[in-house]
Design a protein around this motif. Structure first.
Motif, PDB file in Angstrom:
ATOM      1  N   GLU A 109     -17.357  12.409 -13.823  1.00 50.96           N
ATOM      2  CA  GLU A 109     -18.423  11.646 -14.470  1.00 50.96           C
ATOM      3  C   GLU A 109     -17.977  10.204 -14.681  1.00 50.96           C
ATOM      4  O   GLU A 109     -18.723   9.374 -15.161  1.00 50.96           O
ATOM      5  CB  GLU A 109     -18.831  12.296 -15.798  1.00 50.96           C
ATOM      6  CG  GLU A 109     -19.582  13.609 -15.639  1.00 50.96           C
ATOM      7  CD  GLU A 109     -20.989  13.427 -15.088  1.00 50.96           C
ATOM      8  OE1 GLU A 109     -21.704  12.536 -15.549  1.00 50.96           O
ATOM      9  OE2 GLU A 109     -21.358  14.187 -14.171  1.00 50.96           O
ATOM     10  N   GLY A 110     -16.706   9.928 -14.357  1.00 57.12           N
ATOM     11  CA  GLY A 110     -16.211   8.565 -14.375  1.00 57.12           C
ATOM     12  C   GLY A 110     -16.196   8.041 -12.950  1.00 57.12           C
ATOM     13  O   GLY A 110     -17.174   8.146 -12.226  1.00 57.12           O
TER      14      GLY A 110
ATOM     15  N   TRP B  70     -10.136   6.150 -10.163  1.00 56.69           N
ATOM     16  CA  TRP B  70      -9.414   4.942 -10.543  1.00 56.69           C
ATOM     17  C   TRP B  70      -8.022   4.964  -9.926  1.00 56.69           C
ATOM     18  O   TRP B  70      -7.441   6.042  -9.748  1.00 56.69           O
ATOM     19  CB  TRP B  70      -9.297   4.875 -12.062  1.00 56.69           C
ATOM     20  CG  TRP B  70     -10.604   4.936 -12.779  1.00 56.69           C
ATOM     21  CD1 TRP B  70     -11.695   4.147 -12.581  1.00 56.69           C
ATOM     22  CD2 TRP B  70     -10.973   5.843 -13.832  1.00 56.69           C
ATOM     23  NE1 TRP B  70     -12.711   4.500 -13.443  1.00 56.69           N
ATOM     24  CE2 TRP B  70     -12.295   5.536 -14.218  1.00 56.69           C
ATOM     25  CE3 TRP B  70     -10.302   6.876 -14.493  1.00 56.69           C
ATOM     26  CZ2 TRP B  70     -12.963   6.229 -15.218  1.00 56.69           C
ATOM     27  CZ3 TRP B  70     -10.960   7.558 -15.499  1.00 56.69           C
ATOM     28  CH2 TRP B  70     -12.282   7.238 -15.859  1.00 56.69           C
TER      29      TRP B  70
ATOM     30  N   VAL C 275      -5.273   7.526 -11.008  1.00 55.99           N
ATOM     31  CA  VAL C 275      -5.853   8.573 -11.851  1.00 55.99           C
ATOM     32  C   VAL C 275      -6.874   9.345 -11.015  1.00 55.99           C
ATOM     33  O   VAL C 275      -8.075   9.184 -11.171  1.00 55.99           O
ATOM     34  CB  VAL C 275      -6.535   7.985 -13.114  1.00 55.99           C
ATOM     35  CG1 VAL C 275      -6.963   9.100 -14.053  1.00 55.99           C
ATOM     36  CG2 VAL C 275      -5.621   7.008 -13.825  1.00 55.99           C
TER      37      VAL C 275
ATOM     38  N   SER D 249      -7.346  16.510 -13.047  1.00 55.65           N
ATOM     39  CA  SER D 249      -8.172  16.749 -14.222  1.00 55.65           C
ATOM     40  C   SER D 249      -8.585  18.213 -14.167  1.00 55.65           C
ATOM     41  O   SER D 249      -8.406  18.876 -13.142  1.00 55.65           O
ATOM     42  CB  SER D 249      -9.395  15.839 -14.188  1.00 55.65           C
ATOM     43  OG  SER D 249     -10.231  16.203 -13.107  1.00 55.65           O
ATOM     44  N   PRO D 250      -9.123  18.744 -15.259  1.00 56.75           N
ATOM     45  CA  PRO D 250      -9.466  20.175 -15.245  1.00 56.75           C
ATOM     46  C   PRO D 250     -10.383  20.562 -14.083  1.00 56.75           C
ATOM     47  O   PRO D 250     -10.192  21.616 -13.463  1.00 56.75           O
ATOM     48  CB  PRO D 250     -10.147  20.365 -16.608  1.00 56.75           C
ATOM     49  CG  PRO D 250      -9.456  19.363 -17.493  1.00 56.75           C
ATOM     50  CD  PRO D 250      -9.262  18.155 -16.607  1.00 56.75           C
TER      51      PRO D 250
ATOM     52  N   PHE E  56     -22.825  15.424 -22.991  1.00 53.33           N
ATOM     53  CA  PHE E  56     -21.967  14.957 -21.885  1.00 53.33           C
ATOM     54  C   PHE E  56     -22.723  14.427 -20.663  1.00 53.33           C
ATOM     55  O   PHE E  56     -23.676  15.024 -20.195  1.00 53.33           O
ATOM     56  CB  PHE E  56     -21.126  16.157 -21.456  1.00 53.33           C
ATOM     57  CG  PHE E  56     -20.103  15.878 -20.397  1.00 53.33           C
ATOM     58  CD1 PHE E  56     -19.387  14.693 -20.354  1.00 53.33           C
ATOM     59  CD2 PHE E  56     -19.847  16.837 -19.429  1.00 53.33           C
ATOM     60  CE1 PHE E  56     -18.435  14.468 -19.375  1.00 53.33           C
ATOM     61  CE2 PHE E  56     -18.886  16.628 -18.448  1.00 53.33           C
ATOM     62  CZ  PHE E  56     -18.185  15.441 -18.415  1.00 53.33           C
ATOM     63  N   GLY E  57     -22.240  13.307 -20.167  1.00 52.65           N
ATOM     64  CA  GLY E  57     -22.757  12.712 -18.935  1.00 52.65           C
ATOM     65  C   GLY E  57     -21.828  11.585 -18.547  1.00 52.65           C
ATOM     66  O   GLY E  57     -20.674  11.543 -18.982  1.00 52.65           O
ATOM     67  N   ASP E  58     -22.307  10.644 -17.741  1.00 49.47           N
ATOM     68  CA  ASP E  58     -21.430   9.535 -17.349  1.00 49.47           C
ATOM     69  C   ASP E  58     -21.410   8.467 -18.442  1.00 49.47           C
ATOM     70  O   ASP E  58     -21.973   8.671 -19.519  1.00 49.47           O
ATOM     71  CB  ASP E  58     -21.833   8.996 -15.969  1.00 49.47           C
ATOM     72  CG  ASP E  58     -23.202   8.333 -15.965  1.00 49.47           C
ATOM     73  OD1 ASP E  58     -23.566   7.688 -16.972  1.00 49.47           O
ATOM     74  OD2 ASP E  58     -23.905   8.461 -14.956  1.00 49.47           O
ATOM     75  N   ASN E  59     -20.787   7.318 -18.164  1.00 48.45           N
ATOM     76  CA  ASN E  59     -20.582   6.374 -19.264  1.00 48.45           C
ATOM     77  C   ASN E  59     -21.820   5.552 -19.619  1.00 48.45           C
ATOM     78  O   ASN E  59     -21.764   4.658 -20.468  1.00 48.45           O
ATOM     79  CB  ASN E  59     -19.337   5.495 -19.049  1.00 48.45           C
ATOM     80  CG  ASN E  59     -19.536   4.430 -17.995  1.00 48.45           C
ATOM     81  OD1 ASN E  59     -20.648   4.108 -17.586  1.00 48.45           O
ATOM     82  ND2 ASN E  59     -18.427   3.873 -17.543  1.00 48.45           N
ATOM     83  N   ASP E  60     -22.922   5.930 -19.024  1.00 52.47           N
ATOM     84  CA  ASP E  60     -24.200   5.322 -19.379  1.00 52.47           C
ATOM     85  C   ASP E  60     -24.754   5.948 -20.673  1.00 52.47           C
ATOM     86  O   ASP E  60     -25.723   5.447 -21.251  1.00 52.47           O
ATOM     87  CB  ASP E  60     -25.166   5.565 -18.223  1.00 52.47           C
ATOM     88  CG  ASP E  60     -26.171   4.458 -18.074  1.00 52.47           C
ATOM     89  OD1 ASP E  60     -25.979   3.390 -18.676  1.00 52.47           O
ATOM     90  OD2 ASP E  60     -27.157   4.683 -17.357  1.00 52.47           O
ATOM     91  N   ILE E  61     -24.144   7.029 -21.104  1.00 55.67           N
ATOM     92  CA  ILE E  61     -24.532   7.727 -22.346  1.00 55.67           C
ATOM     93  C   ILE E  61     -23.831   7.087 -23.543  1.00 55.67           C
ATOM     94  O   ILE E  61     -22.713   6.610 -23.414  1.00 55.67           O
ATOM     95  CB  ILE E  61     -24.076   9.211 -22.239  1.00 55.67           C
ATOM     96  CG1 ILE E  61     -25.022  10.033 -21.396  1.00 55.67           C
ATOM     97  CG2 ILE E  61     -23.884   9.875 -23.612  1.00 55.67           C
ATOM     98  CD1 ILE E  61     -26.236  10.526 -22.128  1.00 55.67           C
TER      99      ILE E  61
ATOM    100  N   LEU F 103     -22.616   8.900 -26.498  1.00 57.13           N
ATOM    101  CA  LEU F 103     -22.528  10.334 -26.737  1.00 57.13           C
ATOM    102  C   LEU F 103     -23.115  10.730 -28.087  1.00 57.13           C
ATOM    103  O   LEU F 103     -23.876  11.711 -28.184  1.00 57.13           O
ATOM    104  CB  LEU F 103     -21.065  10.775 -26.627  1.00 57.13           C
ATOM    105  CG  LEU F 103     -20.812  12.273 -26.454  1.00 57.13           C
ATOM    106  CD1 LEU F 103     -21.494  12.829 -25.217  1.00 57.13           C
ATOM    107  CD2 LEU F 103     -19.313  12.548 -26.384  1.00 57.13           C
TER     108      LEU F 103
ATOM    109  N   TYR G 178     -16.881  21.248 -15.417  1.00 61.12           N
ATOM    110  CA  TYR G 178     -15.946  20.193 -15.804  1.00 61.12           C
ATOM    111  C   TYR G 178     -14.791  20.716 -16.660  1.00 61.12           C
ATOM    112  O   TYR G 178     -13.666  20.256 -16.535  1.00 61.12           O
ATOM    113  CB  TYR G 178     -16.656  18.991 -16.451  1.00 61.12           C
ATOM    114  CG  TYR G 178     -17.107  18.032 -15.374  1.00 61.12           C
ATOM    115  CD1 TYR G 178     -16.167  17.309 -14.650  1.00 61.12           C
ATOM    116  CD2 TYR G 178     -18.438  17.917 -15.014  1.00 61.12           C
ATOM    117  CE1 TYR G 178     -16.544  16.472 -13.613  1.00 61.12           C
ATOM    118  CE2 TYR G 178     -18.832  17.079 -13.972  1.00 61.12           C
ATOM    119  CZ  TYR G 178     -17.876  16.355 -13.277  1.00 61.12           C
ATOM    120  OH  TYR G 178     -18.245  15.542 -12.239  1.00 61.12           O
ATOM    121  N   VAL G 179     -15.062  21.652 -17.552  1.00 62.45           N
ATOM    122  CA  VAL G 179     -13.934  22.216 -18.317  1.00 62.45           C
ATOM    123  C   VAL G 179     -13.224  23.299 -17.511  1.00 62.45           C
ATOM    124  O   VAL G 179     -12.056  23.606 -17.764  1.00 62.45           O
ATOM    125  CB  VAL G 179     -14.366  22.779 -19.692  1.00 62.45           C
ATOM    126  CG1 VAL G 179     -15.091  21.709 -20.493  1.00 62.45           C
ATOM    127  CG2 VAL G 179     -15.202  24.037 -19.566  1.00 62.45           C
TER     128      VAL G 179
END
Lengths: 379, 379, 379
Positions: A37-38, A41, A44, A49-50, A229-234, A236, A289-290
């Motif tokens: 959702e990012g 990078w 990274v 990630s999970p 949860f969503g991308d960084n447009d949220i 939270l 995602y988890v």
């Protein structure tokens, strides 16, 4: 294997909220950008990630690779098989009978609902994203004072197409859910439309977002709402579904409202599902995602007080077919784990556990969306 | 002992956020006041809390006492050994190679970074608390319209001292994190400085706190931000790091931002770390306050979606050397427990688990702060 | 059975917050409406939820039925025994020595405190709900400018009755807890009373709710505050007890404040209990709604940082006697499970575990409410 797990493994799921997959082979950068959702990078990788760990563990075997296959091998094999075959394998692997597909978010060229249905060996329905309808209306050059009628007419046209079973809003993204709950007046809508048309861009005016939600009520179909949860447009904290309480009071007795994703507010969503007849929830998107390692923990919180008729399954898969498989697997493993644990502790009878499994995985969705299917038990 | 636990036990940690310990022997009242974020109240000893239980269980053996030693014996033995030896034992016991020390909060006479380094047998760096710098500038009697320049100059001086690797802000304490995200104008800063200088007291004006955060951006060093749990000077709901979202958008591409503590908003912090390249997190402070019995549960939530490159270790030890040992132990036990459980369930490969352990315990911090050390793997 | 469980099973609990049970036999619809914070909706029986499963599992045996008895059998047997015998069985089964009964919410004809005490074989005290007092005063036709004095006098009369040990407020329902913390002036109160008297209805004016909370401070008795979970009249996010922080600062050193329910904000409540001397908490109501399968998980979060002198037991039973039994059982099983697990992992000594169990189940409440009883240990 436990009895509950066997039942869930054999159950043809209803995935009440998903998207299409990209119809192209993906290089590493493209694949990575679709499993976060990012973004991808420097240094990274989304594989670290999970969700990345879960893809290598649970998706590699469907591509004939060993569990925990290295990333490069995974992507090489994926390319070798080709996106078409990969899509087929993961959709078949998910054992999903019915897919309700949100077709309103498509920055990429995506598989259509009939193509998804064919790949899955099941059937597909469509979910109309109302923000997309509103933006199409705006693009026609309608006058601000004609916007409300034009939007309603376009939305009616959209939902009358065959196969449409629900509408969706991403109000959580556009304004947050902490909106004035009241239906806006015609004057307010016209004024807000004038502002939007002058500014351009996507729909984000709070008055128009409220108007959109109330138009959903008029349409009469179940409404799916992005929460959490969503991308960084949220933002939270503004996507906490508890903010919907006043609006849910005002719209009680009208349409079913399906809270999507919810994490990390799954308990808040459960509260709403426990006290409002019209509220349902899922933990889609969150599940893959988890990953299976935490899906059971998240489901356990979501189910602390949720009536068993109110939990649905969704993958919220987008872009990569892996997420159909991973979402379904995390749901089956997580739910089976927690139900079987309660059966083993004699906190739940086995027949009750099996019934809850079938309801959450299939029957609740058939019931809310009035879909054909084997007649769900208990109706 | 599990393979992951062995690796973590052998790993020289980087504690990227801690404070000094009191350089004096402590009577019961003084010791109790340092092991709570509240106070020692009549009839409610801080020993009768999770952190107190953990001290008696895990710190007593380093003072040659049996596990679960009674409080009076513990304190008597502590006095007998003397603060100097106690400090040495717990810092050595923590197996911390590198300490980044916030030197800006010192109501007590505290161990300096070099003294901590010596006691630990490692090296120490300094973190400059910007509120302290601002308050020093105010104390010089500068004119309000010279405040912005004077603060920037003082901050630059402070971070150019040898050994300084980061800055820190306690904006969460002073105003909460629900701030206007925009950089304030010079006029606004002057006006706000005039108000502050007239009122006196510590820095708490929202405009000046915003200005401080933007000055941190200009400094170019990693910025540590207190979020979540702290003493009763916090308004916890306003310390939810999700409030930083707009500011993180505006500052994307500039400095790394390290969210400290986070509890009970570790999932919100994880969300930010997953969707913003510059965001990292730890659950320091929390680890010793919840103790090893719950550290794994908190870490499991923090890691639900956090990229494995984004989790760091900190003790946030303050005042008593026990917290260096307890934080490190809770981190090692908690992280090892959850990773090994996933390895045992075949959800994670052992090499991946070991890599995640080394990243979180050491390499991620070396990377963010550009510290020397064995070349971290995977860079 | 574990040592901790034996101790908790043998302990006569103090239920510091509960209500009466309906003094009538209940048909299915009536029973269902009492085992949900929502309603009984077509096709979504409250029995198909965690609390319904827990009733069939844990309450059926006390009615001489097998575990997991079918709903119809359960209700038939319940009617056969009659409400009087059912009440006796569940109250005896709960092994509660002392009950503090909120008598201010009675849409149904309810068992009185003495009747509850007799059924339980214990003693009962009374908790005065201040909103009820205020509404009684309003109903007398008092002038707005006499409201403040009349309310204070009526509240004093109410708490001076024999057996009254505490007051309670449902401010969380009426306005949310995000109130201006300051004591309102007489002028403000008179103006607000004028508005309320003109409008009628229940007390909901923010000024008058603040005035009510400050009157509680003047009364000097412990104040119970609803926080978190409840029916759909709550705005959950505004019932987060963290909103009380400023008010707790202003009232420090006055009365004990007992945060009720708390879920899903049990960690926020724990924070307040850890940093404010006067704050205590329970997870009543939550315990029976999540059932024994999740009570331990919720308690574990509540206890992450809560001083062990600050956790109390309550059932918050209302309407059906089952909840006295289920709340007590979930508390005993949940707390025993988590404490024994820590003893088994050598994170906690057995004597400490037993002490914590007795404090939470009994002694803390005796202490806060200054109730007679065997002299609590450690005082």
């Amino acid at each position: 294997m436990s009895a509950v797990r066997e039942t869930l493994d054999a159950l043809g799921l209803v995935d009440h909220h998903c998207h299409g997959t990209v119809t192209a082979d993906l290089d590493r950068a493209a694949f990575e950008s679709l499993i976060t959702e990012g973004d991808a990078w420097p240094g990274v990788s989304p594989f670290d990630s999970p969700v990345g760990v879960a893809v290598r563990r649970h998706c590699a075997p469907l591509l004939d690779l060993p569990r925990h296959a290295p990333v490069e091998e995974y992507l090489a094999r994926r390319s070798e098989l080709g996106w078409h075959e990969v899509r087929r394998r993961f959709l078949r692997g998910s054992r999903t009978d019915v897919l309700c597909v949100d077709t309103g978010f498509a920055p990429d060229r995506l598989t259509t609902p009939p193509e998804l249905a064919e790949a899955a060996g099941g059937s597909a329905y469509e979910v109309v994203r109302l923000e997309g309808v509103a933006e199409s209306v705006q693009a026609t050059g309608v006058e601000p004072d004609a916007y409300a009628d034009a939007f309603r007419a376009a939305a009616l046209d959209a939902v009358r197409r065959p196969g449409v079973v629900a509408v969706k809003s991403v109000a959580a993204y556009r304004t947050g859910l902490d909106l004035d709950p009241a239906r806006p007046s015609d004057t307010e809508v016209t004024r807000a439309a004038r502002g939007w048309f002058a500014r351009g861009g996507r729909l984000g005016d709070p008055v128009l977002v409220r108007h959109l939600l109330w138009t959903a009520v008029d349409l009469g179909l179940p409404l799916q709402l992005h929460t959490g949860f969503g991308d960084n447009d949220i933002r939270l904290h503004r996507a906490d579904p508890a903010h919907l309480t006043d609006w849910l009071h005002l719209t009680a007795g009208t349409i079913p409202v399906l809270l999507l994703h919810c994490w990390p507010y799954q308990r808040q969503a459960a509260y709403l599902a426990a006290v409002f007849e019209q509220v349902y929830l899922d933990v889609g998107l969150t599940l893959h995602y988890v990953g299976p390692a935490r899906a059971g923990a998240v489901l356990a919180e979501a189910l602390e007080i949720t009536p068993f008729r109110k939990l649905l399954y969704s993958s919220d898969a987008y872009g990569v077919a892996e997420f159909f498989h991973l979402g379904a697997l995390a749901f089956r493993h997580g739910l089976a784990g927690l139900l079987q644990e309660r059966v083993d502790a004699d906190e739940l009878s086995l027949p009750d556990a099996l019934r809850i499994a079938r309801w959450a995985g299939r029957d609740n969705a058939l019931r809310v969306y009035r879909l054909p299917g084997d007649r769900p038990e208990g109706d």
